[in-house]
Design an enzyme around this catalytic site. Structure first.
Site, mmCIF file in Angstrom:
data_model
loop_
_atom_site.group_PDB
_atom_site.id
_atom_site.type_symbol
_atom_site.label_atom_id
_atom_site.label_comp_id
_atom_site.label_asym_id
_atom_site.label_seq_id
_atom_site.Cartn_x
_atom_site.Cartn_y
_atom_site.Cartn_z
ATOM 1 N N CYS B 115 0.859 -1.203 0.000
ATOM 2 C CA CYS B 115 0.000 0.000 0.000
ATOM 3 C C CYS B 115 0.883 1.238 0.000
ATOM 4 O O CYS B 115 1.516 1.526 -1.021
ATOM 5 C CB CYS B 115 -1.052 -0.027 1.104
ATOM 6 S SG CYS B 115 -0.454 -0.286 2.780
ATOM 7 N N CYS B 117 2.541 2.647 3.304
ATOM 8 C CA CYS B 117 2.982 2.937 4.679
ATOM 9 C C CYS B 117 4.270 3.771 4.642
ATOM 10 O O CYS B 117 5.168 3.501 3.839
ATOM 11 C CB CYS B 117 3.225 1.639 5.426
ATOM 12 S SG CYS B 117 1.749 0.606 5.504
#
Lengths: 218, 213
Positions: B115, B117
């Site tokens: 994703c 992070c």
């Protein structure tokens, strides 16, 4: 789940935009959406892992082509419909047809100073002692996981060394589906050549955080 | 009540794809109008969040931490041992922080392949390239190629360590202090430190010494 969000090692995505302007938001709508997500009231049963899962459920073509904060919008819109606090029609028109019941009132501007602090602690107490020790050689399980997971496909079936233990942390694979579980978390180091055949002889290593259930003894 | 049902959400995505306004800016506008009408968001709180991340929370915070580590060996030791505790000296809260240090023989680089992070309390909003496919796909397979694209040529005997942020641990790279800055104070040193050097897509800050001096 095996979808396009799991990008590690995939090829053919072209050049990185290394000259991108260094600013928080490039378009006003990006900041607007970011701020809206931070400021909105939400159901108590939403979690970071559920959000991540809803983002990875975006159709692959949209996932790869839509701007980043547009993906956030799509994920949050889907979460609202799934939780029964908005309909697709309302999201399309911007006009409310029904109240969103059961939610706390939203934060005000003066709450932001407090809310901006901290990202939460994900460590949890569990009774089971860790199965692996620092220095152990492990093998990552080979099977794909159908729901949400933080096990990237590129590490499946590969051997690595346990580099650190972090105690038990919230287990995203369960948390994303509304189940509160925690499991031992490790940092595992992999030689690049163990992951990709063309990397033989390169001095490169990849470190991943892995929950105990992803691993087996070699 | 949230259903946590993947199939249901996939079907909603398909419906949203065909029904939402065609432009992102219009989609955001519709969403904000709807949530204001439902009493779910206060537009002034949105403004406040934008202001925080535009003016306050950005890479200058990380640069101060790096500069302190360069001049204060005991702070650096604490930072490496327990980053979360050490950055509280700067009023920053970041749980599960791991600071990874570059040396003559080691170069560290941070990515999130699944994703996006990122150590936001220290670096602010991540650059778009950090969140998109080209960087995320290649960082764990061809880090030297990625670095080359950022203008960094690494000798073959330097070990590259790539940190893929799959859990809630957040990584901050501690770059090397360049030569010629021995007399500099913390404040001046902080001006040397770039965002990319703390992600690990930049390595040698020597080229900036003349500029900052």
């Amino acid at each position: 789940m095996d979808s396009i969000h799991d990008l590690g090692g995939r090829q053919g995505f072209g050049a990185i935009d290394v000259h991108e302007a260094e600013e928080a938001f490039h378009e006003p709508w990006e900041g607007r959406l970011f701020g809206l997500v931070r400021a909105m009231s939400r159901p108590a049963d939403w979690s970071l892992d559920w959000f991540r899962h809803c983002r990875e459920l975006i159709e692959p073509a949209d996932y790869l082509t839509r701007p980043y904060y547009d993906q956030w919008l799509q994920a949050y819109a889907a979460m609202m419909v799934n939780s029964g606090i908005a309909t697709v029609e309302e999201l399309a028109s911007g006009k409310a047809k029904m109240p969103a019941s059961g939610l706390a009132p939203p934060m005000t501007a003066s709450d932001v100073d407090e809310a901006r602090k901290g990202n939460g602690n994900f460590e949890r107490e569990i009774n089971e002692p860790p199965l692996f020790a620092v220095g152990d050689i492990i093998k990552v399980k080979s099977d794909g996981i159908p729901g949400h997971t933080r096990l990237p496909a590129y590490a499946r079936g590969r051997r690595g060394i346990v580099e650190a233990r972090h105690g038990a942390h919230v287990f995203p694979d369960a948390n994303a589906h509304g189940e509160k579980q925690a499991a031992q978390l490790y940092t595992v180091g992999f030689d690049m050549a163990e992951l990709w055949p063309e990397a033989k002889g390169r001095r490169e290593r990849v470190f991943l955080n892995m929950w105990e259930g992803y691993l087996e003894r070699d | 009540m949230t259903k946590h049902d993947s199939k249901d959400v996939a079907d909603i995505h398909t419906a949203l794809h065909s029904h939402l306004p065609s432009e992102p800016a219009l989609r955001v506008k519709a969403l904000e109008s709807l949530l204001v009408e439902k009493g779910m968001v206060d537009p002034e709180a949105i403004d406040a969040w934008i202001e925080v991340y535009t003016d306050d929370i950005g890479p200058k915070r990380g640069a101060k931490i790096v500069a302190r580590a360069w001049v204060d060996a005991s702070f650096k030791a604490r930072l490496r041992e327990n980053g979360t505790e050490a950055v509280k000296d700067f009023g920053i809260e970041q749980e599960h922080l791991q600071v990874v240090e570059n040396t003559a023989d080691i170069h560290n680089m941070v990515v999130c392949t699944l994703c996006s992070c990122y150590p936001t309390p220290m670096l602010g909003i991540p650059p778009t390239w950090y969140k998109m496919a080209a960087y995320r796909s290649r960082a764990v397979r061809d880090p030297r190629g990625v670095l080359d694209e950022f203008g960094v040529q690494l000798a073959d005997d330097v070990e590259v360590r790539v940190w893929d942020s799959t859990a809630e641990l957040r990584y901050l790279v501690l770059p090397q202090r360049p030569a010629g800055t021995e007399e500099w104070d913390e404040q001046k040193l902080a001006r040397l430190v770039t965002r990319n050097s703390m992600i690990g897509t930049e390595r040698d800050l020597a080229g900036r010494v003349g500029e900052v001096a």
